[in-house]
Design a protein around this motif. Structure first.
Motif, mmCIF file in Angstrom:
data_model
loop_
_atom_site.group_PDB
_atom_site.id
_atom_site.type_symbol
_atom_site.label_atom_id
_atom_site.label_comp_id
_atom_site.label_asym_id
_atom_site.label_seq_id
_atom_site.Cartn_x
_atom_site.Cartn_y
_atom_site.Cartn_z
ATOM 1 N N THR A 1 12.976 1.051 1.262
ATOM 2 C CA THR A 1 13.719 0.573 -0.071
ATOM 3 C C THR A 1 13.226 -0.903 -0.237
ATOM 4 O O THR A 1 12.510 -1.193 -1.671
ATOM 5 N N MET B 1 9.431 -0.618 -1.395
ATOM 6 C CA MET B 1 9.242 -0.055 -2.789
ATOM 7 C C MET B 1 9.564 -1.274 -3.724
ATOM 8 O O MET B 1 8.854 -1.341 -4.892
ATOM 9 N N PHE C 1 6.682 -2.611 -6.662
ATOM 10 C CA PHE C 1 7.025 -2.579 -7.846
ATOM 11 C C PHE C 1 8.428 -3.397 -8.556
ATOM 12 O O PHE C 1 9.415 -2.825 -8.719
ATOM 13 N N LEU D 1 16.819 4.755 -3.596
ATOM 14 C CA LEU D 1 15.396 4.960 -3.288
ATOM 15 C C LEU D 1 14.829 5.856 -4.193
ATOM 16 O O LEU D 1 13.643 5.743 -4.827
ATOM 17 N N ILE D 2 15.059 6.976 -4.117
ATOM 18 C CA ILE D 2 14.731 8.246 -4.984
ATOM 19 C C ILE D 2 14.570 7.962 -6.434
ATOM 20 O O ILE D 2 13.633 8.148 -6.995
ATOM 21 N N PHE E 1 14.730 5.082 -7.856
ATOM 22 C CA PHE E 1 13.863 3.963 -8.188
ATOM 23 C C PHE E 1 12.507 4.429 -8.271
ATOM 24 O O PHE E 1 11.589 3.979 -9.335
ATOM 25 N N SER E 2 12.229 5.292 -7.466
ATOM 26 C CA SER E 2 10.760 6.014 -7.148
ATOM 27 C C SER E 2 10.390 6.592 -8.512
ATOM 28 O O SER E 2 9.221 6.526 -9.068
ATOM 29 N N VAL E 3 11.255 7.519 -8.789
ATOM 30 C CA VAL E 3 10.930 8.539 -9.679
ATOM 31 C C VAL E 3 10.825 7.778 -11.079
ATOM 32 O O VAL E 3 9.912 7.922 -11.969
ATOM 33 N N LYS F 1 9.779 4.700 -11.467
ATOM 34 C CA LYS F 1 8.675 3.862 -11.295
ATOM 35 C C LYS F 1 7.485 4.730 -11.699
ATOM 36 O O LYS F 1 6.508 4.458 -12.269
ATOM 37 N N ILE F 2 7.509 5.906 -11.011
ATOM 38 C CA ILE F 2 6.199 6.862 -11.265
ATOM 39 C C ILE F 2 6.415 7.490 -12.926
ATOM 40 O O ILE F 2 5.354 7.449 -13.383
ATOM 41 N N SER G 1 12.059 12.726 -15.391
ATOM 42 C CA SER G 1 12.638 11.785 -14.745
ATOM 43 C C SER G 1 14.514 11.358 -15.188
ATOM 44 O O SER G 1 15.311 11.014 -14.391
#
Length: 354
Positions: free
Chosen positions: A96, A99, A103, A272-273, A275-277, A279-280, A293
Motif C-alpha cells: 500500500t 502504491m 501514484f 489497496l484494491i 486505490f489501484s483500480v 489509478k488504472i 472502476s
C-alpha cells in the motif's frame, strides 16, 4: 524447493550440527552448496516465488471472500498453509505504501497569476481590525517606538476598518501580516485568543502559499499516505473492545488480536484494491473503464462495511441475533473511536501542511 546437489560435508553451515539428509534436523537449513551460479539464482527466485504464492494467494482468497476463516484456521493450529497474521498485515501495508508513493495524489504546480499578485499585494498592504476606538492609537503613530512599516499598517487599518467576528476561524483575512497586526496593535476586545491566533495564522499561511485546490490535494495525499499508520494504532483498541464484549474464559485477548489483524488486513487490502483500480482507470481514461472502476468501487465499499458482521458471527459462533446486536454496538463504538482518532490525525496532518 532447491534442486542443488547435497554437500558432501555433513556439517551444517548454519549451526554446525550433523546433517544426515537434505535438511538440518536442528535448524532446518538445507545442506546444499552455498555458492550458486546466476542460472541457479534465477531459477531459485521463481521457485521461491511460486512456493510463496501457494500460501499467499490462498491467504488472499480466504481473506477477501471468507470472513473469519483465516482466524479460525490460525487458532486451530493450521498455520503453515497461510501467511502469518502479522506478516500478512506488514506485507499489505508495504504494498500500500509503495502504491501510494508511486501514484501520489496529483498536485497542480501551476499557480494562478492573479492569486500570486493578490498575495503579494496583501502581504505588502496593512492589516485589519478597527482601531478607531483605541485612544492610544494616535500616540502610537506619533511615537518612535514602532517602525514606519507598522505605522503605515495602522493607518491603513484605520482607513479600512473590519467588523469583529466572534467565530474561532475567520477566512476573511487577506494576509499573515493582517492577523499579526490585529494581535499586536488591536484593542483587547478585538484580539484573538492564543489558539484562535495560532489556527487562523496557520490557515492564512496555507492560503498564501497554495491555491485552494493545491491545499486540498496536499492534505488528501498526506492523509492517505499515513492512513495505514492510523489503522495500526487503532488495532489494539479495536481488539480491546472485542475483549470487553465476549466471554473472558473462552476468548483470550490474543484471539481478539488475531481477529483484528485479519480484519484490518482486509480493510487495508480493500483500500489497496480500490486505490489501484482508481489509478488504472485514471491512466486509461476510457468511459467504459471508468464505469467498471465505479462499479468495483461501489461493490468494494459495500463489502468493506458489511464484512464485519459475517466475520463476527462465524468466528465467535453466537446466535445470529446476538451476534448482529453485538456487531452493531461494536461497529458504532469502534466507528466513533476511529472517527476521533482520524480527526486527531487530520488535525495533525493540517498543522504539518505547508
Amino acid at each position: 524447493m532447491s534442486h542443488s546437489p547435497i554437500r558432501k560435508d555433513k556439517t551444517c553451515l548454519n549451526c554446525r550440527h550433523v546433517v544426515e539428509q537434505k535438511f538440518c534436523p536442528n535448524c532446518g537449513q538445507e545442506n546444499t552448496d552455498s555458492r550458486k551460479t546466476f542460472h541457479h539464482l534465477f531459477i531459485h527466485f521463481f521457485e521461491d516465488l511460486t512456493h510463496y504464492e501457494n500460501a499467499f494467494w490462498r491467504t488472499i482468497k480466504n481473506l477477501l471472500l471468507k470472513p473469519s476463516s483465516l482466524t479460525k484456521e490460525y487458532l486451530s493450529g493450521k498455520r503453515l498453509s497461510y501467511l502469518a497474521p502479522v506478516r500478512l498485515y506488514i506485507f499489505i501495508s508495504f504494498v500500500t505504501f509503495l502504491m501510494i508513493a508511486m501514484f501520489p495524489v496529483h498536485v497542480n504546480d501551476e499557480v494562478n497569476e492573479s492569486h500570486k499578485s493578490e498575495n503579494i499585494k496583501n502581504q505588502a498592504s496593512s492589516h485589519t481590525n478597527s482601531l478607531k476606538d483605541d485612544k492610544n492609537v494616535q500616540a502610537l503613530l506619533n511615537s518612535e517606538s514602532i517602525s514606519q512599516e507598522d505605522k503605515k499598517a495602522i493607518e491603513n487599518v484605520l482607513s479600512h476598518p473590519k467588523t469583529s467576528d466572534d467565530s474561532l476561524i475567520n477566512l476573511g483575512y487577506k494576509s499573515v501580516n493582517q492577523i499579526d497586526s490585529i494581535q499586536k496593535y488591536g484593542p483587547e476586545s478585538k484580539k484573538l485568543s492564543a489558539f484562535g491566533y495560532w489556527i487562523n495564522r496557520k490557515i492564512q499561511i496555507i492560503k498564501d502559499q497554495n491555491t485552494g485546490r493545491e491545499a486540498l490535494d496536499k492534505f488528501i495525499e498526506s492523509f492517505i499516505h499515513n492512513l495505514p499508520k492510523v489503522l495500526f494504532i487503532i488495532m489494539p483498541f479495536f481488539a480491546f473492545f472485542l475483549w470487553i464484549f465476549h466471554n473472558k474464559k473462552r476468548w483470550y485477548y490474543f484471539d481478539h488480536g488475531i481477529f483484528t489483524l485479519h480484519y484490518f488486513s482486509f480493510l487495508l487490502l480493500i483500500f489497496l484494491i480500490l486505490f489501484s483500480v482508481d489509478k488504472i482507470a485514471t491512466l486509461l481514461n476510457y468511459g467504459f473503464i471508468n464505469f467498471i472502476s465505479g462499479c468495483i468501487t461501489f461493490i468494494g465499499v459495500i463489502w468493506a462495511f458489511y464484512y464485519f458482521f459475517p466475520a463476527h458471527h462465524r468466528f465467535y459462533g453466537e446466535s445470529r441475533i446476538l451476534s448482529f446486536t453485538k456487531s452493531i454496538v461494536l461497529f458504532f463504538i469502534n466507528s466513533f473511536f476511529i472517527l476521533l482518532l482520524l480527526l486527531a490525525f487530520a488535525f495533525y496532518t493540517f498543522i504539518n501542511l505547508h
